[in-house]
Write a protein that holds these residues in place. Structure first.
Motif, mmCIF file in Angstrom:
data_model
loop_
_atom_site.group_PDB
_atom_site.id
_atom_site.type_symbol
_atom_site.label_atom_id
_atom_site.label_comp_id
_atom_site.label_asym_id
_atom_site.label_seq_id
_atom_site.Cartn_x
_atom_site.Cartn_y
_atom_site.Cartn_z
ATOM 1 N N MET A 28 0.844 -1.171 0.000
ATOM 2 C CA MET A 28 0.000 0.000 0.000
ATOM 3 C C MET A 28 0.893 1.238 0.000
ATOM 4 N N GLU A 29 0.592 2.129 -0.921
ATOM 5 C CA GLU A 29 1.342 3.374 -1.006
ATOM 6 C C GLU A 29 0.809 4.358 0.032
ATOM 7 N N LEU A 30 1.722 5.060 0.705
ATOM 8 C CA LEU A 30 1.331 6.039 1.719
ATOM 9 C C LEU A 30 1.451 7.449 1.162
ATOM 10 N N TYR A 31 0.535 8.325 1.589
ATOM 11 C CA TYR A 31 0.511 9.706 1.121
ATOM 12 C C TYR A 31 0.556 10.641 2.312
ATOM 13 N N ASP A 32 1.054 11.817 2.089
ATOM 14 C CA ASP A 32 1.023 12.866 3.091
ATOM 15 C C ASP A 32 -0.421 13.340 3.228
ATOM 16 N N VAL A 33 -0.835 13.721 4.422
ATOM 17 C CA VAL A 33 -2.215 14.162 4.654
ATOM 18 C C VAL A 33 -2.577 15.359 3.769
ATOM 19 N N ASP A 34 -1.591 16.152 3.355
ATOM 20 C CA ASP A 34 -1.865 17.289 2.478
ATOM 21 C C ASP A 34 -2.472 16.839 1.151
ATOM 22 N N GLU A 35 -2.145 15.636 0.707
ATOM 23 C CA GLU A 35 -2.744 15.094 -0.520
ATOM 24 C C GLU A 35 -4.241 14.866 -0.327
ATOM 25 N N PHE A 36 -4.626 14.380 0.834
ATOM 26 C CA PHE A 36 -6.038 14.126 1.119
ATOM 27 C C PHE A 36 -6.857 15.411 1.048
ATOM 28 N N TRP A 37 -6.317 16.500 1.572
ATOM 29 C CA TRP A 37 -7.055 17.761 1.640
ATOM 30 C C TRP A 37 -7.323 18.353 0.265
ATOM 31 N N LYS A 38 -6.693 17.830 -0.764
ATOM 32 C CA LYS A 38 -6.935 18.321 -2.122
ATOM 33 C C LYS A 38 -8.319 17.926 -2.630
ATOM 34 N N PHE A 39 -8.893 16.875 -2.070
ATOM 35 C CA PHE A 39 -10.186 16.388 -2.544
ATOM 36 C C PHE A 39 -11.331 17.132 -1.857
ATOM 37 N N ASP A 40 -12.323 17.506 -2.658
ATOM 38 C CA ASP A 40 -13.529 18.148 -2.146
ATOM 39 C C ASP A 40 -14.590 17.071 -1.993
ATOM 40 N N LEU A 41 -14.763 16.592 -0.767
ATOM 41 C CA LEU A 41 -15.763 15.578 -0.450
ATOM 42 C C LEU A 41 -16.942 16.281 0.215
ATOM 43 N N SER A 42 -18.141 16.087 -0.352
ATOM 44 C CA SER A 42 -19.315 16.777 0.168
ATOM 45 C C SER A 42 -20.529 15.868 0.178
ATOM 46 N N VAL A 43 -21.462 16.189 1.075
ATOM 47 C CA VAL A 43 -22.718 15.457 1.176
ATOM 48 C C VAL A 43 -23.679 15.992 0.114
ATOM 49 N N GLY A 44 -24.254 15.063 -0.654
ATOM 50 C CA GLY A 44 -25.242 15.433 -1.659
ATOM 51 C C GLY A 44 -26.497 14.591 -1.513
ATOM 52 N N LEU A 45 -27.619 15.173 -1.919
ATOM 53 C CA LEU A 45 -28.910 14.496 -1.884
ATOM 54 C C LEU A 45 -29.309 14.122 -3.306
ATOM 55 N N VAL A 46 -29.553 12.841 -3.537
ATOM 56 C CA VAL A 46 -29.953 12.371 -4.858
ATOM 57 C C VAL A 46 -31.414 12.754 -5.081
ATOM 58 N N LYS A 47 -31.633 13.705 -5.991
ATOM 59 C CA LYS A 47 -32.989 14.189 -6.290
ATOM 60 C C LYS A 47 -33.655 13.330 -7.358
ATOM 61 N N GLY A 48 -32.841 12.754 -8.240
ATOM 62 C CA GLY A 48 -33.374 11.911 -9.299
ATOM 63 C C GLY A 48 -32.324 10.901 -9.722
ATOM 64 N N VAL A 64 -27.512 15.351 8.806
ATOM 65 C CA VAL A 64 -26.358 16.035 8.194
ATOM 66 C C VAL A 64 -26.867 16.868 7.021
ATOM 67 N N PRO A 65 -26.616 18.190 7.049
ATOM 68 C CA PRO A 65 -27.123 19.049 5.982
ATOM 69 C C PRO A 65 -26.472 18.760 4.623
ATOM 70 N N VAL A 66 -27.271 18.930 3.575
ATOM 71 C CA VAL A 66 -26.776 18.825 2.201
ATOM 72 C C VAL A 66 -25.682 19.874 2.019
ATOM 73 N N GLY A 67 -24.606 19.509 1.343
ATOM 74 C CA GLY A 67 -23.498 20.426 1.100
ATOM 75 C C GLY A 67 -22.412 20.406 2.159
ATOM 76 N N THR A 68 -22.615 19.656 3.244
ATOM 77 C CA THR A 68 -21.611 19.594 4.308
ATOM 78 C C THR A 68 -20.318 18.985 3.770
ATOM 79 N N ARG A 69 -19.210 19.620 4.098
ATOM 80 C CA ARG A 69 -17.894 19.128 3.678
ATOM 81 C C ARG A 69 -17.525 17.905 4.539
ATOM 82 N N VAL A 70 -16.902 16.930 3.911
ATOM 83 C CA VAL A 70 -16.507 15.690 4.593
ATOM 84 C C VAL A 70 -14.985 15.649 4.642
ATOM 85 N N TRP A 71 -14.453 15.223 5.794
ATOM 86 C CA TRP A 71 -13.007 15.048 5.932
ATOM 87 C C TRP A 71 -12.707 13.980 6.936
#
Length: 109
Positions: A1-21, A102-109
């Motif tokens: 398994m390759e290891l990454y610095d935590v700074d690499e993780f913060w590059k991703f925008d993870l957010s809560v979304g609601l499936v409307k359709g 959890v509100p829609v649009g909440t950032r995940v980390w």
């Protein structure tokens, strides 16, 4: 398994979304088109899980999505993100629902 610095993780925008359709894409076996609300915007996201989940199982549910990926066309439809899932080595896929409070649009980390 390759290891990454935590700074690499913060590059991703993870957010809560609601499936409307959700709808299965014609002429495909696995692709489902999702219309997802992120609070301040809506996006189309394509996911390849139609062999294990129906569109009806996704509609009205909250999930975590990756938003800052380059758009990709799948079966002629542009996907503007990615649904996060759990997958076993034998290919079983599991949805990771987000609690209702959890509100829609909440950032995940």
């Amino acid at each position: 398994m390759e290891l990454y610095d935590v700074d690499e993780f913060w590059k991703f925008d993870l957010s809560v979304g609601l499936v409307k359709g959700a709808e299965k894409l014609k002429r495909t076996k696995k692709l489902i088109k999702l219309d997802v609300d992120f609070g301040n915007e809506e996006r189309t996201i394509i996911t390849g899980i139609a062999d294990q989940y129906s569109p009806e199982e996704l509609e009205g549910e909250k999930f975590i999505f990756v938003l800052n990926l380059k758009p990709k066309k799948l079966s002629g439809v542009e996907s503007q993100g990615m649904l996060l899932l759990a997958e076993t080595e034998d290919g079983n896929v599991y949805l990771l629902p987000v609690p209702d409070e959890v509100p829609v649009g909440t950032r995940v980390w």
